[in-house]
Design a protein around this motif. Structure first.
Motif, PDB file in Angstrom:
ATOM      1  N   ALA A  48       0.843  -1.196   0.000  1.00 42.36           N
ATOM      2  CA  ALA A  48       0.000   0.000   0.000  1.00 42.36           C
ATOM      3  C   ALA A  48       0.878   1.246   0.000  1.00 42.36           C
ATOM      4  CB  ALA A  48      -0.922   0.008   1.216  1.00 42.36           C
ATOM      5  N   ILE A  49       0.422   2.260  -0.696  1.00 47.93           N
ATOM      6  CA  ILE A  49       1.092   3.566  -0.699  1.00 47.93           C
ATOM      7  C   ILE A  49       0.408   4.395   0.380  1.00 47.93           C
ATOM      8  CG2 ILE A  49       1.510   5.666  -2.031  1.00 47.93           C
ATOM      9  CD1 ILE A  49       1.380   3.866  -4.567  1.00 47.93           C
ATOM     10  N   LEU A  50       1.206   4.966   1.295  1.00 50.20           N
ATOM     11  CA  LEU A  50       0.662   5.809   2.359  1.00 50.20           C
ATOM     12  C   LEU A  50       1.166   7.229   2.157  1.00 50.20           C
ATOM     13  CD1 LEU A  50       1.632   2.869   4.146  1.00 50.20           C
ATOM     14  CD2 LEU A  50      -0.407   3.856   5.143  1.00 50.20           C
ATOM     15  N   GLU A  51       0.232   8.163   2.065  1.00 48.63           N
ATOM     16  CA  GLU A  51       0.588   9.550   1.789  1.00 48.63           C
ATOM     17  C   GLU A  51      -0.004  10.489   2.835  1.00 48.63           C
ATOM     18  OE1 GLU A  51       0.715   9.344  -3.098  1.00 48.63           O
ATOM     19  OE2 GLU A  51      -0.936  10.412  -2.138  1.00 48.63           O
ATOM     20  N   VAL A  52       0.751  11.534   3.146  1.00 49.08           N
ATOM     21  CA  VAL A  52       0.251  12.631   3.969  1.00 49.08           C
ATOM     22  C   VAL A  52       0.376  13.888   3.126  1.00 49.08           C
ATOM     23  CG1 VAL A  52       0.594  14.022   6.047  1.00 49.08           C
ATOM     24  CG2 VAL A  52       0.966  11.537   6.139  1.00 49.08           C
ATOM     25  N   GLU A  53      -0.740  14.550   2.929  1.00 49.45           N
ATOM     26  CA  GLU A  53      -0.765  15.804   2.171  1.00 49.45           C
ATOM     27  C   GLU A  53      -1.347  16.877   3.075  1.00 49.45           C
ATOM     28  OE1 GLU A  53       0.532  16.203  -0.788  1.00 49.45           O
ATOM     29  OE2 GLU A  53       0.845  14.100  -1.273  1.00 49.45           O
ATOM     30  N   GLU A  54      -0.834  18.085   2.964  1.00 49.48           N
ATOM     31  CA  GLU A  54      -1.316  19.173   3.812  1.00 49.48           C
ATOM     32  C   GLU A  54      -2.408  19.957   3.106  1.00 49.48           C
ATOM     33  OE1 GLU A  54       1.126  21.648   6.847  1.00 49.48           O
ATOM     34  OE2 GLU A  54       1.183  22.744   4.942  1.00 49.48           O
ATOM     35  N   GLY A  55      -3.527  20.149   3.813  1.00 49.86           N
ATOM     36  CA  GLY A  55      -4.618  20.932   3.253  1.00 49.86           C
ATOM     37  C   GLY A  55      -5.972  20.397   3.678  1.00 49.86           C
ATOM     38  N   ASP A  56      -6.999  20.912   3.040  1.00 52.05           N
ATOM     39  CA  ASP A  56      -8.373  20.515   3.324  1.00 52.05           C
ATOM     40  C   ASP A  56      -8.618  19.103   2.793  1.00 52.05           C
ATOM     41  OD1 ASP A  56     -11.369  20.364   2.261  1.00 52.05           O
ATOM     42  OD2 ASP A  56     -11.292  21.777   3.948  1.00 52.05           O
ATOM     43  N   ALA A  57      -9.164  18.245   3.624  1.00 53.00           N
ATOM     44  CA  ALA A  57      -9.363  16.836   3.260  1.00 53.00           C
ATOM     45  C   ALA A  57     -10.190  16.676   1.993  1.00 53.00           C
ATOM     46  CB  ALA A  57     -10.026  16.085   4.411  1.00 53.00           C
ATOM     47  N   ARG A  58     -11.184  17.509   1.809  1.00 57.71           N
ATOM     48  CA  ARG A  58     -12.042  17.394   0.622  1.00 57.71           C
ATOM     49  C   ARG A  58     -11.220  17.538  -0.656  1.00 57.71           C
ATOM     50  NH1 ARG A  58     -16.155  21.357   3.587  1.00 57.71           N
ATOM     51  NH2 ARG A  58     -14.136  22.260   4.004  1.00 57.71           N
ATOM     52  N   ASN A  59     -10.390  18.573  -0.688  1.00 56.45           N
ATOM     53  CA  ASN A  59      -9.567  18.817  -1.874  1.00 56.45           C
ATOM     54  C   ASN A  59      -8.464  17.779  -2.016  1.00 56.45           C
ATOM     55  OD1 ASN A  59     -11.047  21.144  -2.473  1.00 56.45           O
ATOM     56  ND2 ASN A  59      -9.776  22.364  -1.111  1.00 56.45           N
ATOM     57  N   ILE A  60      -7.824  17.431  -0.896  1.00 51.64           N
ATOM     58  CA  ILE A  60      -6.726  16.465  -0.919  1.00 51.64           C
ATOM     59  C   ILE A  60      -7.198  15.131  -1.485  1.00 51.64           C
ATOM     60  CG2 ILE A  60      -5.165  15.098   0.543  1.00 51.64           C
ATOM     61  CD1 ILE A  60      -4.305  18.065   0.182  1.00 51.64           C
ATOM     62  N   LEU A  61      -8.360  14.660  -1.038  1.00 56.97           N
ATOM     63  CA  LEU A  61      -8.851  13.360  -1.503  1.00 56.97           C
ATOM     64  C   LEU A  61      -9.219  13.393  -2.985  1.00 56.97           C
ATOM     65  CD1 LEU A  61     -10.901  12.246   1.603  1.00 56.97           C
ATOM     66  CD2 LEU A  61      -8.680  11.387   0.841  1.00 56.97           C
ATOM     67  N   CYS A  62      -9.872  14.456  -3.416  1.00 58.21           N
ATOM     68  CA  CYS A  62     -10.218  14.560  -4.848  1.00 58.21           C
ATOM     69  C   CYS A  62      -8.953  14.670  -5.699  1.00 58.21           C
ATOM     70  CB  CYS A  62     -11.161  15.734  -5.092  1.00 58.21           C
ATOM     71  SG  CYS A  62     -12.834  15.445  -4.455  1.00 58.21           S
ATOM     72  N   GLU A  63      -7.942  15.380  -5.217  1.00 60.25           N
ATOM     73  CA  GLU A  63      -6.672  15.476  -5.937  1.00 60.25           C
ATOM     74  C   GLU A  63      -5.954  14.123  -5.983  1.00 60.25           C
ATOM     75  OE1 GLU A  63      -4.608  18.642  -3.921  1.00 60.25           O
ATOM     76  OE2 GLU A  63      -6.047  20.145  -4.627  1.00 60.25           O
ATOM     77  N   ALA A  64      -6.033  13.352  -4.894  1.00 63.76           N
ATOM     78  CA  ALA A  64      -5.404  12.023  -4.870  1.00 63.76           C
ATOM     79  C   ALA A  64      -6.058  11.097  -5.891  1.00 63.76           C
ATOM     80  CB  ALA A  64      -5.492  11.417  -3.469  1.00 63.76           C
ATOM     81  N   VAL A  65      -7.377  11.208  -6.040  1.00 66.72           N
ATOM     82  CA  VAL A  65      -8.098  10.415  -7.046  1.00 66.72           C
ATOM     83  C   VAL A  65      -7.544  10.723  -8.437  1.00 66.72           C
ATOM     84  CG1 VAL A  65     -10.329  10.211  -8.232  1.00 66.72           C
ATOM     85  CG2 VAL A  65     -10.211  10.049  -5.734  1.00 66.72           C
ATOM     86  N   GLU A  66      -7.371  12.004  -8.725  1.00 62.21           N
ATOM     87  CA  GLU A  66      -6.836  12.420 -10.030  1.00 62.21           C
ATOM     88  C   GLU A  66      -5.393  11.955 -10.202  1.00 62.21           C
ATOM     89  OE1 GLU A  66      -8.629  13.906 -12.516  1.00 62.21           O
ATOM     90  OE2 GLU A  66     -10.328  13.590 -11.176  1.00 62.21           O
ATOM     91  N   LYS A  67      -4.578  12.219  -9.202  1.00 69.32           N
ATOM     92  CA  LYS A  67      -3.145  11.899  -9.259  1.00 69.32           C
ATOM     93  C   LYS A  67      -2.901  10.414  -9.522  1.00 69.32           C
ATOM     94  CE  LYS A  67       0.739  11.697  -6.020  1.00 69.32           C
ATOM     95  NZ  LYS A  67       1.131  12.039  -4.650  1.00 69.32           N
ATOM     96  N   HIS A  68      -3.668   9.563  -8.844  1.00 72.60           N
ATOM     97  CA  HIS A  68      -3.462   8.107  -8.961  1.00 72.60           C
ATOM     98  C   HIS A  68      -4.401   7.463  -9.977  1.00 72.60           C
ATOM     99  CE1 HIS A  68      -0.612   7.928  -5.662  1.00 72.60           C
ATOM    100  NE2 HIS A  68      -1.398   8.746  -4.988  1.00 72.60           N
ATOM    101  N   ARG A  69      -5.228   8.277 -10.643  1.00 73.06           N
ATOM    102  CA  ARG A  69      -6.218   7.774 -11.595  1.00 73.06           C
ATOM    103  C   ARG A  69      -7.032   6.637 -10.948  1.00 73.06           C
ATOM    104  NH1 ARG A  69      -1.634   7.772 -14.655  1.00 73.06           N
ATOM    105  NH2 ARG A  69      -1.802   5.610 -15.281  1.00 73.06           N
TER     106      ARG A  69
END
Length: 159
Positions: A93-114
């Motif tokens: 599993a890939i484990l990531e910590v991103e700084e920011g609002d969870a709503r945006n971070i999760l939607c961006e992760a969806v895009e980033k990882h397709r």
């Protein structure tokens, strides 16, 4: 054949750990040795500045301490997620910590990882609390460009 990606959002709540546990049990069962999915677990660390914005005068003095605490929480969240994955023999599993609002971070992760699926927990807020705090699961259900699975923790009472 490229594996589909599943992103799971976790924070330091029992609800999000339940969503990760649900994902591991249902989509990474031990009977299937070569699951068709790759797992990405994402924790959105709030920005210290945003966490103390409402504190008023003198709040700037505490920002370094708040940031330290938020980093410690992020470390605990990632460690617990890693242990949960290992317990289900999901060691890649890939484990990531991103700084920011969870709503945006999760939607961006969806895009980033397709990702083909996003899994989040539901805190079960009422209408007023949801309106004030905003619902991460509701936002993601409307804005993520993939299937969104909202996992609710079962109630303790049987009907």
């Amino acid at each position: 054949m490229e594996k589909s990606v599943i992103v799971v959002g976790v924070d330091d709540s029992e609800i999000s750990y339940h969503a990760l546990e649900w994902t591991l049990e249902h989509l990474f069962p031990p009977a299937i040795q070569n699951t068709p999915f790759n797992l990405v677990v994402v924790h959105a660390k709030p920005q210290a500045v945003m966490a103390v914005t409402l504190a008023g005068p003198g709040a700037a003095d505490v920002i370094p301490y708040v940031d330290r605490d938020l980093k410690a929480i992020a470390g605990r969240v990632v460690e617990k997620a890693k242990q949960m994955c290992s317990a289900h023999s999901v060691n890649d599993a890939i484990l990531e910590v991103e700084e920011g609002d969870a709503r945006n971070i999760l939607c961006e992760a969806v895009e980033k990882h397709r990702a083909s699926m996003l899994v989040v927990g539901s805190h079960g807020y009422g209408a007023i609390k949801r309106a004030v705090l905003g619902s991460v699961s509701d936002y993601c259900a409307h804005h993520a460009h993939c299937t969104v699975t909202i996992v609710k923790k079962p109630s303790k009472t049987k009907h």
